[in-house]
Design a protein around this motif. Structure first.
Motif, PDB file in Angstrom:
ATOM      1  N   LEU A  68       2.744   7.533  13.424  1.00  0.00           N
ATOM      2  CA  LEU A  68       4.294   8.155  13.375  1.00  0.00           C
ATOM      3  C   LEU A  68       4.570   8.250  12.120  1.00  0.00           C
ATOM      4  O   LEU A  68       5.523   9.352  11.762  1.00  0.00           O
ATOM      5  N   ASP A  69       4.145   7.365  10.852  1.00  0.00           N
ATOM      6  CA  ASP A  69       4.535   7.702   9.606  1.00  0.00           C
ATOM      7  C   ASP A  69       3.534   6.917   8.680  1.00  0.00           C
ATOM      8  O   ASP A  69       2.882   6.064   9.027  1.00  0.00           O
ATOM      9  N   SER A  70       3.153   7.651   7.578  1.00  0.00           N
ATOM     10  CA  SER A  70       2.373   7.141   6.630  1.00  0.00           C
ATOM     11  C   SER A  70       3.023   7.290   5.370  1.00  0.00           C
ATOM     12  O   SER A  70       3.245   8.360   4.895  1.00  0.00           O
ATOM     13  N   VAL A  71       2.915   6.136   4.458  1.00  0.00           N
ATOM     14  CA  VAL A  71       3.591   6.367   3.052  1.00  0.00           C
ATOM     15  C   VAL A  71       2.589   5.737   2.058  1.00  0.00           C
ATOM     16  O   VAL A  71       2.206   4.536   2.261  1.00  0.00           O
ATOM     17  N   MET A  72       2.454   6.369   0.817  1.00  0.00           N
ATOM     18  CA  MET A  72       1.643   5.370  -0.222  1.00  0.00           C
ATOM     19  C   MET A  72       2.964   4.895  -1.135  1.00  0.00           C
ATOM     20  O   MET A  72       3.848   5.390  -1.552  1.00  0.00           O
ATOM     21  N   ALA A  73       2.748   3.643  -1.336  1.00  0.00           N
ATOM     22  CA  ALA A  73       3.622   3.030  -2.388  1.00  0.00           C
ATOM     23  C   ALA A  73       3.077   1.747  -2.897  1.00  0.00           C
ATOM     24  O   ALA A  73       2.043   1.177  -2.349  1.00  0.00           O
ATOM     25  N   GLU A  82      -0.671   1.368  -2.193  1.00  0.00           N
ATOM     26  CA  GLU A  82      -1.138   0.802  -0.970  1.00  0.00           C
ATOM     27  C   GLU A  82      -0.741   1.716   0.135  1.00  0.00           C
ATOM     28  O   GLU A  82       0.306   2.627  -0.127  1.00  0.00           O
ATOM     29  N   GLU A  83      -1.230   1.888   1.285  1.00  0.00           N
ATOM     30  CA  GLU A  83      -1.087   2.851   2.382  1.00  0.00           C
ATOM     31  C   GLU A  83      -0.304   2.079   3.458  1.00  0.00           C
ATOM     32  O   GLU A  83      -0.825   0.925   3.986  1.00  0.00           O
ATOM     33  N   ILE A  84       0.744   2.282   3.729  1.00  0.00           N
ATOM     34  CA  ILE A  84       1.641   1.751   4.897  1.00  0.00           C
ATOM     35  C   ILE A  84       1.669   2.730   6.125  1.00  0.00           C
ATOM     36  O   ILE A  84       1.910   3.960   5.744  1.00  0.00           O
ATOM     37  N   LEU A  85       1.194   2.051   6.974  1.00  0.00           N
ATOM     38  CA  LEU A  85       1.101   3.043   8.231  1.00  0.00           C
ATOM     39  C   LEU A  85       1.922   2.330   9.376  1.00  0.00           C
ATOM     40  O   LEU A  85       2.118   0.943   9.738  1.00  0.00           O
ATOM     41  N   LEU A  86       2.647   3.176  10.192  1.00  0.00           N
ATOM     42  CA  LEU A  86       3.514   3.123  11.268  1.00  0.00           C
ATOM     43  C   LEU A  86       3.119   3.440  12.487  1.00  0.00           C
ATOM     44  O   LEU A  86       2.826   4.887  12.591  1.00  0.00           O
ATOM     45  N   HIS A 107       7.060  -0.735  24.277  1.00  0.00           N
ATOM     46  CA  HIS A 107       6.111  -0.234  23.324  1.00  0.00           C
ATOM     47  C   HIS A 107       5.493  -1.142  22.196  1.00  0.00           C
ATOM     48  O   HIS A 107       6.115  -1.696  21.489  1.00  0.00           O
ATOM     49  N   LEU A 108       4.262  -0.886  21.942  1.00  0.00           N
ATOM     50  CA  LEU A 108       3.672  -1.611  20.936  1.00  0.00           C
ATOM     51  C   LEU A 108       3.813  -0.824  19.671  1.00  0.00           C
ATOM     52  O   LEU A 108       3.443   0.248  19.502  1.00  0.00           O
ATOM     53  N   TRP A 109       4.675  -1.611  18.675  1.00  0.00           N
ATOM     54  CA  TRP A 109       4.751  -0.913  17.230  1.00  0.00           C
ATOM     55  C   TRP A 109       4.108  -1.859  16.262  1.00  0.00           C
ATOM     56  O   TRP A 109       4.014  -2.987  16.223  1.00  0.00           O
ATOM     57  N   GLN A 110       3.189  -1.067  15.428  1.00  0.00           N
ATOM     58  CA  GLN A 110       2.556  -1.729  14.292  1.00  0.00           C
ATOM     59  C   GLN A 110       2.642  -1.239  13.126  1.00  0.00           C
ATOM     60  O   GLN A 110       3.011   0.341  12.801  1.00  0.00           O
ATOM     61  N   VAL A 111       2.902  -2.109  11.967  1.00  0.00           N
ATOM     62  CA  VAL A 111       3.279  -1.521  10.464  1.00  0.00           C
ATOM     63  C   VAL A 111       1.991  -2.407  10.085  1.00  0.00           C
ATOM     64  O   VAL A 111       1.698  -3.419  10.067  1.00  0.00           O
TER      65      VAL A 111
END
Length: 181
Positions: A68-73, A82-86, A107-111
């Motif tokens: 759903l989302d991917s951010v580098m921070a 680091e890569e943050i994945l949702l 629903h299964l949510w994973q961060v």
């Protein structure tokens, strides 16, 4: 005489429960003393009981997981992002039409945070709502769980682990505005 027997039983039961409470608080006191002693021996402060420690660990993605989302921070303070994945499972979109699907169940949510070879599963729960996150200038990740009740988590990287603390937990069902802007 018949009235004295129930009163005697009640007093006896109350005495038993007080003994159990005394013993359980003794156990808790002794456990806390052991933890404090271990922390002192290791030159470490005892951890806040409201803070959950999240260590690097492998996480299994569901086969229907949708990114759903991917951010580098930079969350670790080493000037490397680091890569943050949702992820969410199943996908919120119909595979054939691409249209959004309305959900009414969990629903299964994973961060997940990927730091080089290490993977940190910050959130891996079924949720009947949605998640969103922000990265602060202080290199913290704020995660908002918007479901039956509102929870705002703060994730902070400290000495090779992430610490998770609930900043806000409404703990009750609430009403909110659902107006889209």
């Amino acid at each position: 005489m018949n009235k004295l027997i129930p009163i005697f039983l009640l007093i006896s039961l109350a005495g038993c429960s007080n003994n159990n409470l005394e013993n359980s608080s003794e156990i808790n006191f002794n456990e806390n003393a052991k933890l404090s002693k271990m922390a002192q021996e290791n030159n470490a402060m005892p951890r806040d009981p409201l803070v959950e420690v999240i260590d690097a660990n492998e996480i299994e993605l569901h086969e229907s997981a949708y990114l759903l989302d991917s951010v580098m921070a930079d969350l670790t303070g080493d000037d490397i992002e680091e890569e943050i994945l949702l992820y969410i499972s199943p996908s919120p979109f119909d595979e054939e039409t691409g249209e959004a699907i309305y959900w009414e169940d969990l629903h299964l949510w994973q961060v997940i945070v990927k730091n080089g070879e290490k993977t940190y599963p910050l959130y891996n729960y079924d949720l009947g709502g949605k998640l969103s996150f922000w990265v602060t200038p202080e290199k913290q990740l704020l995660l908002v769980q918007d479901a039956v009740h509102l929870v705002v988590y703060e994730f902070t990287y400290v000495d090779g682990i992430f610490e998770r603390k609930a900043l806000i937990d409404s703990g009750i069902t609430f009403k909110r505005s659902v107006v889209e802007w």
